[in-house]
Structure formats: C-alpha cells, structure tokens
Scaffold this motif. Structure first.
Motif, PDB file in Angstrom:
ATOM      1  N   SER A  54       1.188  -1.070   0.196  1.00  0.00           N
ATOM      2  CA  SER A  54      -0.158   0.044  -0.395  1.00  0.00           C
ATOM      3  C   SER A  54       0.496   1.267  -0.533  1.00  0.00           C
ATOM      4  O   SER A  54       0.495   2.497  -0.728  1.00  0.00           O
ATOM      5  CB  SER A  54      -0.956   0.209   1.078  1.00  0.00           C
ATOM      6  N   THR A 107      -2.232   2.388   6.293  1.00  0.00           N
ATOM      7  CA  THR A 107      -2.408   0.672   6.412  1.00  0.00           C
ATOM      8  C   THR A 107      -1.085   0.187   6.985  1.00  0.00           C
ATOM      9  O   THR A 107      -0.835  -0.766   7.650  1.00  0.00           O
ATOM     10  CB  THR A 107      -3.153   0.994   4.969  1.00  0.00           C
ATOM     11  N   ARG A 118      -6.476  -2.055   5.220  1.00  0.00           N
ATOM     12  CA  ARG A 118      -6.678  -1.839   3.380  1.00  0.00           C
ATOM     13  C   ARG A 118      -7.908  -0.659   4.144  1.00  0.00           C
ATOM     14  O   ARG A 118      -8.744   0.254   3.833  1.00  0.00           O
ATOM     15  CB  ARG A 118      -6.408  -2.974   3.021  1.00  0.00           C
ATOM     16  N   LEU A 132      -9.598   3.801   3.379  1.00  0.00           N
ATOM     17  CA  LEU A 132     -10.634   2.914   2.150  1.00  0.00           C
ATOM     18  C   LEU A 132     -11.222   4.062   2.445  1.00  0.00           C
ATOM     19  O   LEU A 132     -11.923   4.818   1.517  1.00  0.00           O
ATOM     20  CB  LEU A 132     -10.417   1.505   0.780  1.00  0.00           C
ATOM     21  N   THR A 180      -5.076   1.531  -1.676  1.00  0.00           N
ATOM     22  CA  THR A 180      -5.708   0.448  -0.966  1.00  0.00           C
ATOM     23  C   THR A 180      -6.296  -0.679  -2.463  1.00  0.00           C
ATOM     24  O   THR A 180      -6.090  -1.956  -1.994  1.00  0.00           O
ATOM     25  CB  THR A 180      -6.998   0.751  -0.223  1.00  0.00           C
ATOM     26  N   TRP A 185     -16.578   1.785  -2.013  1.00  0.00           N
ATOM     27  CA  TRP A 185     -16.251   1.126  -0.670  1.00  0.00           C
ATOM     28  C   TRP A 185     -16.865  -0.196   0.474  1.00  0.00           C
ATOM     29  O   TRP A 185     -16.792  -0.887   1.200  1.00  0.00           O
ATOM     30  CB  TRP A 185     -15.445   2.418   0.557  1.00  0.00           C
TER      31      TRP A 185
END
Length: 436
Positions: free
Chosen positions: A138, A306, A320, A324, A363, A423
């Motif tokens: 990430s 992350t 993650r 996000l 992410t 998401w």
C-alpha cells in the motif's frame, strides 16, 4: 517463496518505487497539459462542450484498450522492455499533439496518448508486487500513484513557464487581466498557437525516464513471468478462475467509483473555475496546484496509515478497508461544492475532495495484488479498461448536462459520491483475516 514474491532486501527497492512515481509524473504531465490549456484549445479549434467531452471519451476508450493489451503483455514479456515501450509511445503522442492543425488530428493524438499511457499501471503494479512484501505494498503503491498528483502540481507551473517562453508578452497580458479582471484578457489577444509549445516540451521528458530505467534498475529485479517457477499441484489456474472470484467484481465496482471521481475533477475542474467561478488562468493554475498537492498528501497518508495499522497488529485486509473508508468519507465533501462561496471556503471543499479521491488509489492497487501472481497484469489491465470504458460513456453525459444546465456543479457534486459506493461493496463483501 516464489521469486517474484521476494522483496528486495535493501533500501534500493524504494528507488524502484520512486522511479515508478517519476514515470507517473511524466504520464500525468502529458495528460493534463490538455486540461490546463483547455480554454485556449477550445478557442483555437472553436470547440463546444460536447466536442471537448469527445476528446476525453476518446482518451478513455483508448486507455481501456491499452490497459488490456499491456496487461496481457506484462504477464508474458518482461516489464523491463514493455514499460519503456509504453513511455516512449505516450511521449511521442504528446509531442505530436503540439503539431495538431485541426480537431481530428488532435483527437487522433489524444487517442494514441490514452493507448500508451494505460500501460503505466499494469507495469507499475506488477513492479511493486515484484519488489515489495504484502504489508509494504500500500505504501509502495502510494509512492507510485502519488506521481499523478505531483504531475498535476508540476503541470500548471510548467505550462505557464512554457507559455511565457513561447510568448514574451504573456506577462503583460496577465498584468492586464489582473487589473481588468477579464477571464479572456490573457488569452484572446495572444498568438493563437502558443498552446502547442508546452506539448512539445513536456512530451520529450519521457526519454529521460527511459534512460534512468535501463541504467538504474538491474534486469534481475524484473523477473520475466514465464521463467518464474511456482510450486503448484497441477497447472496454474486460468484467468477464467479469476473472473469467477467475487473479489474481482468488487474491485470492478471500486475502480469505476474511484476513477469517476478522480478523472471527473481532472477533466472539468479547470473549466469550472474559469468559466463558472470567474478565476483567471493564473488563479485556476494556483488552485489546481493546491488541489493536487493535497491529493498527494491523501495518497501518502492512506498508504502510511495501512502500514501503521499492520504494525499495530491489524490484519492487512482490515487495515486497507479502514484506510479506504476514510478516503471515501473525505470525497463526500463534493456535496458541498455547489454551496460554497469562492475563495477559501471553495478551496477547502476542493482540497477535501482531492485528499479522499487520491487517497483511495493505494488501497485499490494493493487489493488487486492479492488476486493472482500469474495474472497480475491482466487483472490490472481488465479492471483499468473497465473503468475507462465507463468514463468514455460518462463524459458525454456530463458534457450534455453541463451544456444543458449551464453549470458544472451538478456534475461535480454527483461524481464524488462514487468512491463511497465502491467502498461499501468492499466493506460488505471483501474477505477478512482475523486478528491473532
């Protein structure tokens, strides 16, 4: 552990990430030169909103095709050769844009630019997967992807400097604009073809990167996929198996959502600021520079968050998803844009959107790297292609809405919702590990 999963056990692996960032900077400079010069180009070619949206749609369609083609190539041929080929192709297309004499030539150059620029992401994502372990990806992806925002920061400043170089009277015209407040004061009296010079110069920068790539990255770091020995029982899974994995379709929704927000603002923000909010060309450049600087902060922050959460004991997938989610919440600031007065309130609203829109990318890239080693290029390519096909279909609709309503704000307010929808899909359906 298979060879391509083995990270470089030296700080030099971060140089590879920085080199990927540089490629992305150049990529975005070639791309954003059109947006920064959009008003001049619209005047030069007498373009309507619909014609301008066709330029963006052609780029996106070509990008979709290029993403698929490059994704297949990097799974079969070493990225050592595929990557510089892509950089050379998009650089040449950028230079040729500076020689366009009519709309159709401009359209062809834009199509070629999209075809080759798409290769940056399948190549870059496969490279970070090769040199970094999962917990570092990430952050590595944030370095790689932050080149988009850095390129967007550098482009307005570079374009303004090159315009002054091409037209020594540019400074005087800007002084007149500052006094009179006229939006077109620095444009209409200027030589009509000065917009071509920035394309020619910016397009030439790719040669520098190609030299650095071959000189500083040893061949042994870039494993050719067909030489990788992977211990498996029976044959490696086909790409069809990937298409049956629910994670692929979750990522499809996510990548479309992120790109609709990021590229929608990229395409329309300069025109919105100049034509609807009354910003001068310099004022627009200054605000978009701040916009993309904060976007870079978003990418680095979410990539670093992350890694920090993983070091605190959080499972990788959950870390993650948290990053996000925070990025998606920030992007919801787009709903405020139509209601914010100019000046500081508008700037703060746009900066919030920038932070979230770019912060979602690291992410997303890391999640794609969990699907398949053998098919990493095709995964990146097909997902990227799907996103840009969606964009190609959406841009004309956005242009139609803007032309019909006489306002950019409905479009800008709506597109920022899409990362949050993506998401929600990830949060609800993505498999999770459990804490130890």
């Amino acid at each position: 552990m298979v060879p391509e999963e083995t990270s470089l056990r030296s700080p030099w692996r971060w140089w590879v990430c920085l080199l990927l960032m540089l490629a992305t900077i150049i990529n975005y400079m070639d791309r954003l030169a059109l947006n920064q010069l959009a008003l001049r180009i619209k005047i030069y070619f007498d373009l309507s909103h619909q014609q301008y949206s066709i330029l963006e749609s052609a780029f996106s369609l070509a990008f979709a095709g290029g993403a698929v083609i490059t994704g297949i190539l990097v799974d079969r041929i070493s990225i050592r050769w595929v990557y510089p080929l892509m950089v050379f192709g998009w650089s040449l297309a950028g230079v040729l844009t500076g020689f366009a004499t009519h709309f159709w030539m401009l359209l062809a150059c834009r199509f070629a630019l999209g075809l080759f620029e798409a290769g940056n992401w399948p190549c870059g994502i496969r490279t970070t997967r090769a040199v970094l372990p999962p917990e570092e990806r990430s952050l590595g992806n944030s370095i790689f992807q932050s080149g988009t925002a850095l390129g967007a920061v550098i482009t307005p400043l570079t374009v303004l400097a090159l315009l002054r170089s091409a037209d020594p009277e540019e400074g005087f015209r800007r002084a007149v604009m500052a006094i009179t407040g006229g939006t077109y004061a620095a444009v209409s009296p200027a030589p009509t073809d000065t917009w071509k010079y920035p394309f020619r110069v910016i397009g030439s920068l790719g040669v520098v990167w190609i030299v650095l790539w071959f000189v500083t990255v040893p061949h042994r770091w870039l494993h050719t996929p067909r030489r990788v020995s992977i211990p498996t029982v029976g044959s490696p899974p086909s790409f069809r198996v990937i298409l049956m994995d629910r994670r692929f379709w979750i990522l499809l929704a996510l990548v479309i959502g992120i790109n609709v927000a990021w590229h929608g603002y990229r395409a329309w923000l300069p025109l919105y600021l100049q034509e609807q909010r009354g910003y001068s060309e310099v004022g627009m450049s200054q605000l978009t520079t701040a916009y993309y600087l904060v976007a870079d902060v978003g990418a680095w922050t979410m990539g670093g968050l992350t890694l920090w959460l993983c070091h605190r004991g959080w499972p990788v997938s959950q870390a993650r998803i948290i990053a996000l989610g925070l990025a998606s919440v920030a992007t919801l600031g787009t709903l405020l844009i139509p209601w914010l007065p100019g000046g500081t309130p508008l700037m703060l609203g746009l900066l919030l959107v920038a932070f979230g829109a770019m912060g979602a990318f690291p992410t997303y890239f890391a999640l794609t790297q969990d699907l398949s080693l053998q098919h990493q290029g095709k995964v990146s390519g097909f997902l990227g292609a799907s996103a840009h096909i969606a964009l190609a279909l959406i841009y004309p609709v956005e242009g139609w809405i803007i032309a019909g309503s006489g306002s950019y704000e409905t479009v800008l307010a709506a597109i920022g919702l899409s990362p949050a929808l993506g998401w929600l899909m990830v949060w609800w359906y993505w498999p999770r590990e459990h804490k130890n």
